[in-house]
Design a protein around this motif. Structure first.
Motif, short mmCIF file in Angstrom:
data_model
loop_
_atom_site.label_atom_id
_atom_site.label_comp_id
_atom_site.label_asym_id
_atom_site.label_seq_id
_atom_site.Cartn_x
_atom_site.Cartn_y
_atom_site.Cartn_z
N GLY A 1 2.67 -1.77 -2.44
CA GLY A 1 2.88 -1.83 -3.88
C GLY A 1 4.02 -2.77 -4.22
N TYR A 2 4.24 -3.75 -3.35
CA TYR A 2 5.36 -4.67 -3.51
C TYR A 2 4.81 -6.08 -3.72
CZ TYR A 2 10.22 -6.02 -2.85
OH TYR A 2 11.50 -6.44 -3.06
N LEU A 3 5.28 -6.80 -4.66
CA LEU A 3 6.45 -6.59 -5.49
C LEU A 3 6.31 -5.37 -6.40
CD1 LEU A 3 7.09 -10.26 -6.65
CD2 LEU A 3 8.23 -9.07 -4.80
N ARG B 1 1.99 11.07 12.17
CA ARG B 1 2.67 12.15 12.87
C ARG B 1 3.19 13.14 11.83
NH1 ARG B 1 4.31 11.55 18.24
NH2 ARG B 1 6.06 12.95 17.79
N PRO B 2 3.24 14.43 12.15
CA PRO B 2 3.58 15.42 11.12
C PRO B 2 4.98 15.28 10.54
CG PRO B 2 3.47 16.43 13.31
CD PRO B 2 2.88 15.06 13.44
N GLU B 3 5.90 14.71 11.33
CA GLU B 3 7.27 14.55 10.81
C GLU B 3 7.46 13.22 10.09
OE1 GLU B 3 7.49 12.58 14.90
OE2 GLU B 3 6.34 14.14 13.89
N GLY B 4 6.41 12.42 9.97
CA GLY B 4 6.52 11.13 9.30
C GLY B 4 6.93 11.27 7.84
N PHE B 5 7.58 10.24 7.32
CA PHE B 5 8.03 10.30 5.92
C PHE B 5 8.19 8.89 5.38
CE2 PHE B 5 11.85 9.86 8.40
CZ PHE B 5 12.71 9.09 7.63
N GLY B 6 8.29 8.82 4.07
CA GLY B 6 8.51 7.56 3.39
C GLY B 6 9.25 7.79 2.09
N ALA B 7 9.34 6.75 1.29
CA ALA B 7 9.98 6.82 -0.01
C ALA B 7 9.00 6.37 -1.07
CB ALA B 7 11.23 5.95 -0.05
N SER B 8 8.86 7.18 -2.11
CA SER B 8 7.94 6.89 -3.21
C SER B 8 8.76 6.70 -4.49
CB SER B 8 6.94 8.03 -3.38
OG SER B 8 6.08 7.79 -4.47
N PHE B 9 8.63 5.53 -5.08
CA PHE B 9 9.37 5.20 -6.29
C PHE B 9 8.46 5.36 -7.51
CE2 PHE B 9 11.45 3.17 -2.82
CZ PHE B 9 12.78 3.04 -3.15
N LEU C 1 6.98 1.41 -12.83
CA LEU C 1 6.97 0.69 -11.56
C LEU C 1 6.76 1.69 -10.42
CD1 LEU C 1 10.01 -1.71 -12.16
CD2 LEU C 1 7.59 -2.32 -12.21
N HIS C 2 6.03 1.27 -9.36
CA HIS C 2 5.74 2.24 -8.31
C HIS C 2 5.55 1.62 -6.92
CE1 HIS C 2 2.04 1.20 -10.53
NE2 HIS C 2 1.39 1.28 -9.39
N PRO C 3 6.59 0.99 -6.36
CA PRO C 3 6.52 0.56 -4.96
C PRO C 3 6.69 1.75 -4.01
CG PRO C 3 8.68 0.07 -5.84
CD PRO C 3 7.86 0.62 -6.99
N GLN C 4 6.29 1.57 -2.75
CA GLN C 4 6.38 2.63 -1.74
C GLN C 4 6.91 2.03 -0.45
OE1 GLN C 4 5.10 5.67 -2.95
NE2 GLN C 4 4.60 4.52 -4.81
#
Length: 261
Positions: free
Chosen positions: A170-172, A188-196, A217-220
């Motif tokens: 979702g970038y730019l 993997r179950p412990e995986g993670f990210g950032a959702s804007f 706006l919604h980059p990830q």
């Protein structure tokens, strides 16, 4: 104000409710749910006044629609492409699990009648986006199962994204007036990210979702070492359908298109 991020649990019947027409995420104007099915289980979907898409996330199913039965299998969303049935108001689609399976069901209001369609992996091939741009850290694979060009009779868009490990999607940073829902899975179950979502940031984890209001706006981003899957679902607005050309990138970041990073 409606909520914009959720961490729903599966209930005892194997149903995970994301957005509905009445809950805290009603601004999405869609009913989106995920189901875990046991081998031998059958689920039927037939909704008056709504169109429905039934997407296989993993497992083995038999789709029953149009008087035909078609077997579909998908090891997982990270290694194989999508199978998805798309039906109009009053049309029944049944799915029969031949092994433990997981499906995502997306619906929205639509009185238009159209022929039922079963999309197969070859109908929605993965294609890389942003290769070599922005320091090559926004490289991701994208498919579109259906959109306004493919299914102009639909009020929805459905597709999938696979972030490369540690990369952005979702970038730019971009926005569009139509609401969009993201459903996240990790390898993997412990995986993670950032959702804007606008100026808010949320920790995306397996089974979480983002309910993005129109205009935000919604980059990830996903953490290094992990691959993130996003099912992206857009609801067209009356008289203003979302188009592939409607990225509306934030003007503050346009300089990056020509930057050497």
């Amino acid at each position: 104000m409606s909520k914009v991020f959720g961490y729903p649990e599966f209930d005892k019947n194997g149903e995970q409710i994301l957005t509905t027409y009445e809950n805290e995420y009603k601004d999405m104007m869609m009913d989106v749910r995920v189901y875990r099915m046991s081998a031998g289980e059958v689920k039927n979907f037939e909704k008056a006044g709504e169109e429905t898409a039934v997407l296989l996330l993993s497992g083995k199913l038999v789709y029953h629609l149009n008087g035909e039965s078609v077997k579909a299998s998908r090891k997982d969303v990270f290694t194989e492409g999508p199978w998805c049935a798309h039906v109009c108001t009053g049309t029944k689609v049944s799915v029969e699990a031949e092994a433990d399976s997981e499906i995502l069901v997306q619906s929205t209001k639509n009185d238009t009648e159209f022929a039922a369609k079963l999309y197969q992996p070859e109908d929605a091939p993965w294609g890389y986006s942003s290769v070599g741009k922005f320091g090559n850290v926004a490289k991701r694979r994208v498919n579109t199962i259906f959109d306004h060009d493919i299914a102009p009779y639909s009020n929805m868009v459905l597709g999938e994204v696979l972030n490369d490990r540690g990369n952005w999607s979702g970038y730019l940073p971009h926005r569009h007036p139509q609401p969009e829902t993201y459903y996240f899975k990790f390898d993997r179950p412990e995986g993670f990210g950032a959702s804007f979502v606008g100026d808010q940031v949320f920790k995306s984890v397996d089974g979480s979702f983002s309910a993005i209001p129109g205009g935000e706006l919604h980059p990830q981003a996903v953490a290094p070492g992990y691959q993130m899957y996003t099912c992206w679902m857009i609801r067209h607005l009356d008289g203003n359908p979302w188009l592939q050309t409607d990225r509306n990138e934030d003007e503050r970041y346009l300089w990056l298109h020509d930057a050497e990073i």
